[in-house]
Design an enzyme around this catalytic site. Structure first.
Site, mmCIF file in Angstrom:
data_model
loop_
_atom_site.group_PDB
_atom_site.id
_atom_site.type_symbol
_atom_site.label_atom_id
_atom_site.label_comp_id
_atom_site.label_asym_id
_atom_site.label_seq_id
_atom_site.Cartn_x
_atom_site.Cartn_y
_atom_site.Cartn_z
ATOM 1 N N LYS A 54 -13.726 11.666 -1.055
ATOM 2 C CA LYS A 54 -15.031 11.640 -0.379
ATOM 3 C C LYS A 54 -15.525 13.069 -0.117
ATOM 4 O O LYS A 54 -16.702 13.376 -0.309
ATOM 5 C CB LYS A 54 -14.925 10.865 0.945
ATOM 6 C CG LYS A 54 -14.763 9.361 0.741
ATOM 7 C CD LYS A 54 -14.386 8.630 2.032
ATOM 8 C CE LYS A 54 -14.073 7.163 1.753
ATOM 9 N NZ LYS A 54 -13.575 6.441 2.942
ATOM 10 N N GLN A 98 -11.743 7.424 9.040
ATOM 11 C CA GLN A 98 -10.998 6.792 7.953
ATOM 12 C C GLN A 98 -10.053 5.727 8.521
ATOM 13 O O GLN A 98 -9.269 5.992 9.423
ATOM 14 C CB GLN A 98 -10.198 7.861 7.177
ATOM 15 C CG GLN A 98 -9.447 7.323 5.984
ATOM 16 C CD GLN A 98 -10.363 6.783 4.880
ATOM 17 O OE1 GLN A 98 -11.404 7.358 4.583
ATOM 18 N NE2 GLN A 98 -9.988 5.659 4.302
ATOM 19 N N ASP A 121 -20.719 4.866 7.774
ATOM 20 C CA ASP A 121 -19.849 3.847 7.173
ATOM 21 C C ASP A 121 -20.386 2.439 7.465
ATOM 22 O O ASP A 121 -19.963 1.467 6.844
ATOM 23 C CB ASP A 121 -18.428 3.968 7.744
ATOM 24 C CG ASP A 121 -17.417 4.360 6.677
ATOM 25 O OD1 ASP A 121 -17.764 4.288 5.479
ATOM 26 O OD2 ASP A 121 -16.291 4.724 7.049
#
Ligand code: NAP
Length: 302
Positions: A54, A98, A121
């Site tokens: 990412k 994450q 996200d």
């Protein structure tokens, strides 16, 4: 029949080209590139690999990515404190925590702390609920990527039978909500579903996100179906495979995504798109989410 292979890498590349142009435009107009903060807790090798992918993708399109790493033993309060600091930092447009987090850290408490306008996200309680009501601020990246793959291939959704195998909060459930909003007829299957094949065989579009290699065999797939394989599984011999028997199913499907090179690159791409959208909104260059039409979940086109 041999299915057309939907190349997520190539589609992602096109979207990333447009993303690079949006970043350059933002920099020209505001003097600052978009910023993404990534919070990583512990040393899970898969998580570390995802995070490094990412961050690399960010740098390729000009997004400034910064990593905030914590030891697996960190207190929940310390992670939350860091997220609060990032919420207050105007140079940070997007915050990504994450997952998974260690068992002693409450994922929901951490995700709820992320400022709504930085929740790139799309995992904040509001965003998840908003998906059901049509007030999404950021579509969650993996289902968003699946929608973009279908859109790119010109595959219609309205009125189609869509079966989703997997009901997780990050893939299956938001995928189902997005499909419902596009007026598909949706079935959601999970580990306790009896006779999975009776649902998969009905699907015009079959989306599989279970994390079980070879779960979907050719006899479970309708001839001509579109098959999207979200699964990522590492086999004992080191190979990376999805949840679908790719070689068998491609002979029956009309379209199929490979693993690797299908949904995975699109997930990362949509994270970039969400981060740029966040920066554009922060700079007043894009409308605030509340002003967007309900059916806007696959916009802005990147
Ligand atoms: P998860 O949280 O473990 O959820 C898996 C879901 O699949 C659960 O709903 C589970 O049912 C269901 N399931 C498990 N075994 C099943 C079976 N035999 N038959 C039917 N359903 C079954 O996983 P996730 O985070 O959603 O991820 C799913 C897969 O997608 C993993 O391989 C993951 O690595 C991959 N993934 C890929 C991307 C990408 O970018 N390509 C992004 C995210 C995840 P229950 O609810 O009943 O337990």
């Amino acid at each position: 029949m041999s299915a057309i292979v939907l190349d997520g890498k190539a589609i992602g590349r096109e979207i990333r080209e447009a993303a690079r142009a949006r970043v350059a435009d933002l920099e020209r107009r505001t003097g600052r590139a978009p910023g993404l903060a990534v919070v990583l807790v512990g040393r899970n090798p898969a998580s570390r690999l995802y995070v490094s992918n990412k961050m690399k993708a960010c740098s390729e399109v000009g997004i400034r990515a910064q990593l905030h790493e914590f030891d697996a033993s960190v207190a929940e309060a310390a992670v939350i404190r860091r997220v609060e600091e990032l919420n207050a930092d105007p140079s940070v447009n997007g915050i990504l925590v994450q997952l998974p987090l260690p068992a002693h850290v409450d994922i929901r408490a951490v995700l709820r702390t992320v400022a709504l306008e930085k929740d790139v996200d799309g995992f904040h309680l509001y965003n998840v609920g908003g998906l059901a009501l049509g007030e999404t601020v950021f579509p969650p990246c993996t289902p968003y990527g699946v929608m973009k793959i279908l859109e790119h291939a010109g595959i219609e959704i309205e009125g189609k039978n869509v079966t989703i195998v997997g009901a997780s909060n990050i893939v299956g459930k938001p995928m189902a909500l997005m499909m419902m909003r596009r007026e598909a007829t949706v079935a959601v299957c999970h580990a306790k579903t009896r006779d999975l094949a009776q649902y998969t065989i009905l699907a015009d579009i079959l989306i599989v996100a279970a994390g079980v290699p070879n779960l979907i065999l050719p006899q479970m797939v309708r001839t001509g179906a579109v098959v999207i394989d979200v699964g990522i599984n590492r086999l004992a011999d080191g190979r990376l495979v999805g949840d679908v028997d790719f070689e068998g199913v491609r002979r029956k499907a009309s379209y199929i995504t490979p693993v690797p090179g299908g949904v995975g690159p699109m997930t990362v791409t949509m994270l970039l798109v969400n981060t740029i959208s966040a920066a554009e909104r922060a700079a007043g260059l894009a409308p605030a989410p509340a002003a967007q039409p309900a059916e806007d979940e696959t916009e802005p086109a990147a």
